[in-house]
Scaffold this active site. Sequence first.
Site, mmCIF file in Angstrom:
data_model
loop_
_atom_site.group_PDB
_atom_site.id
_atom_site.type_symbol
_atom_site.label_atom_id
_atom_site.label_comp_id
_atom_site.label_asym_id
_atom_site.label_seq_id
_atom_site.Cartn_x
_atom_site.Cartn_y
_atom_site.Cartn_z
ATOM 1 N N SER A 183 71.323 -9.098 69.427
ATOM 2 C CA SER A 183 70.433 -9.941 68.636
ATOM 3 C C SER A 183 70.444 -11.375 69.180
ATOM 4 C CB SER A 183 70.844 -9.865 67.157
ATOM 5 O OG SER A 183 69.878 -10.434 66.323
ATOM 6 N N HIS B 87 68.752 -2.312 63.146
ATOM 7 C CA HIS B 87 69.178 -3.512 63.868
ATOM 8 C C HIS B 87 70.669 -3.483 64.187
ATOM 9 C CE1 HIS B 87 68.561 -7.525 65.382
ATOM 10 N NE2 HIS B 87 69.503 -8.014 64.589
ATOM 11 N N ASP C 73 64.554 -0.526 64.392
ATOM 12 C CA ASP C 73 64.886 -1.943 64.208
ATOM 13 C C ASP C 73 63.648 -2.705 63.747
ATOM 14 O OD1 ASP C 73 65.808 -4.553 64.369
ATOM 15 O OD2 ASP C 73 66.820 -4.252 66.291
#
Length: 296
Positions: free
Chosen positions: A112, A264, A236
């Site tokens: 991320s 995610h 995600d």
Amino acid sequence: MTGPTDATDATDAADTADTADAADTSRKTGRTPGGPAYTVHGAGEPVLLVAGAGGTGRVWEHHQVPALTAAGRQVITFDQGPAGAAAVELADTVRHLVTALGLPPCPLVGHSLGALAVQELLLTDPHLASGAVLAATRGRPDPVGEALARAENACAKTGVRLPPEHEAFVRLVQNLSPRTLADESAAAEWLDLFELAALTGTSAEALHRPRTPVRDRLADCARISVPVLVVGFADDVLAPAPLGREVAAAIPGARYAQLPDAGHLGFLERPEPFNSLLLDFLASLPATDPGASRAR
């Protein structure tokens, strides 16, 4: 499907780090001058793991650290500062850590915001990395992501704290796959974990700080010259898999892999296939002299 009990166990273990360090000489903790607290696990060729926004090194400790150390890797994890930092700022922290620990060029693994920071570092300081794994990444903003950023920024400006139960539900549907949500037992355990994080302020900090806009760096990815694996998670909603595929297409020679039934937090939701991708990629990189690492 992995439930959050494992992640909770890892956090509990990390909270007793001082005791563990006394008994486990393969785990060392420290803090660089003016930099982050870090942990060095095991010995061998080093690899540095970079968590998402405001993350701590503990997020990697139950699944990825054991797999990597069992494969003969030295693993460095670290705690970020308060949530809300931009990718460029986190890249500065990674640069500082690599330099302070005297690491040789080594693989960098980011998730991320951590992946965005690694991407920045590959553009500004490619000599620090021998390769990179970018999980749940993107190279540009998108309308849905920008809408979420506006919503979270508006919430942060009000100064109103949402009830922990609400925060937990939002985190649940944002971070996990429909398959996990359909598993009532796993969903309940994850919900308890997110609610605990909200009650203790772990997730509240991230939710109530203005979100830094994502820069459009997709075209710049063509300048990345080290081997790269991009991992997308099929379900995600925060970093949609097609945006990760774009990054892989933009980086010369990069590989792309996608995990089904993963949101995610796919590296925690489906750790076994994620670790398999990670280890296979690391094995494909030229060896790094572990003696060149001064991380102790």
